[in-house]
Scaffold this active site. Sequence first.
Site, PDB file in Angstrom:
ATOM      1  N   THR A 260       6.685  43.761  46.946  1.00 50.73           N
ATOM      2  CA  THR A 260       7.602  44.518  46.903  1.00 50.73           C
ATOM      3  C   THR A 260       8.112  43.544  45.962  1.00 50.73           C
ATOM      4  OG1 THR A 260       6.883  45.490  49.158  1.00 50.73           O
ATOM      5  CG2 THR A 260       8.666  45.606  49.026  1.00 50.73           C
TER       6      THR A 260
ATOM      7  N   GLU B 170       7.471  36.515  55.208  1.00 51.21           N
ATOM      8  CA  GLU B 170       7.634  36.782  56.638  1.00 51.21           C
ATOM      9  C   GLU B 170       7.271  36.204  57.206  1.00 51.21           C
ATOM     10  OE1 GLU B 170       7.749  41.217  56.654  1.00 51.21           O
ATOM     11  OE2 GLU B 170       9.263  41.796  56.100  1.00 51.21           O
TER      12      GLU B 170
END
Length: 248
Positions: A8, A89
Amino acid sequence: MIEPNMATMLSYIFTDFTIEKKRLQSILTHAVNESFNSISVDGSESTSDTVVALSSNQIESEENDLAEFESAILEICQGLASDIVRNGEGTSHVMRIDISNYPGSDQEARMLGRSIANSALLKCAIAGNDPNTGRLASAIGSFLGRLEDAGTIESKTTNMIIKLGGRTIFKNGKFVLEGDDVENELSQHMIDAQLGEQDEYPKHQRCVEIGIDFGTSTKDDSGECGNVTVLGSDLTAEYVSVNADYRS
């Protein structure tokens, strides 16, 4: 959502180096395969993936400059790709998976590396600084088992050597582990690679080092032999929390 193809991300590389469009495309494609297409945080692909290289052709170049230019593009892409994984993350460890002498193409070897990087059980073990060598071997076996029959798997893994933190843990078809001292050493390797709370990013560039060498005599029928490096991350409670609480 970080997984090839690609991740991404939107990446734009600008240069004044004079180069033909087709040559630049070829150099960029190689660099992307060795960087952005060789990372994974969670195995989830995205619809928003772009890498663009643009040249103004303002600086004259010669043929013998191309090797240095290609090396620079590769270095830039690999550095950015590494930062993506380290900034994933909840990431507390980065895995560097080096696969050598795989009896097949680089693409197949890269698929193996990504399969290892995406093993949930292995990722959890690394998050807990647990050198669970069985989970690593299982991740390798699961990938090969989906592609090959038992006889082919045995022939491919006859000379396979697995290393963790530079220490050989599997050789000659069996684990090479001698007591608690080895386990403590491997666990300490993971602790040293851990990314703790920090004001500056990144605090260090250390990784949990995983090496898988299939041996020099294991080329496939086409004569290909895959050699790749794949980066992955662990799986932490923070990753679950971030994505469980997320609302679009």
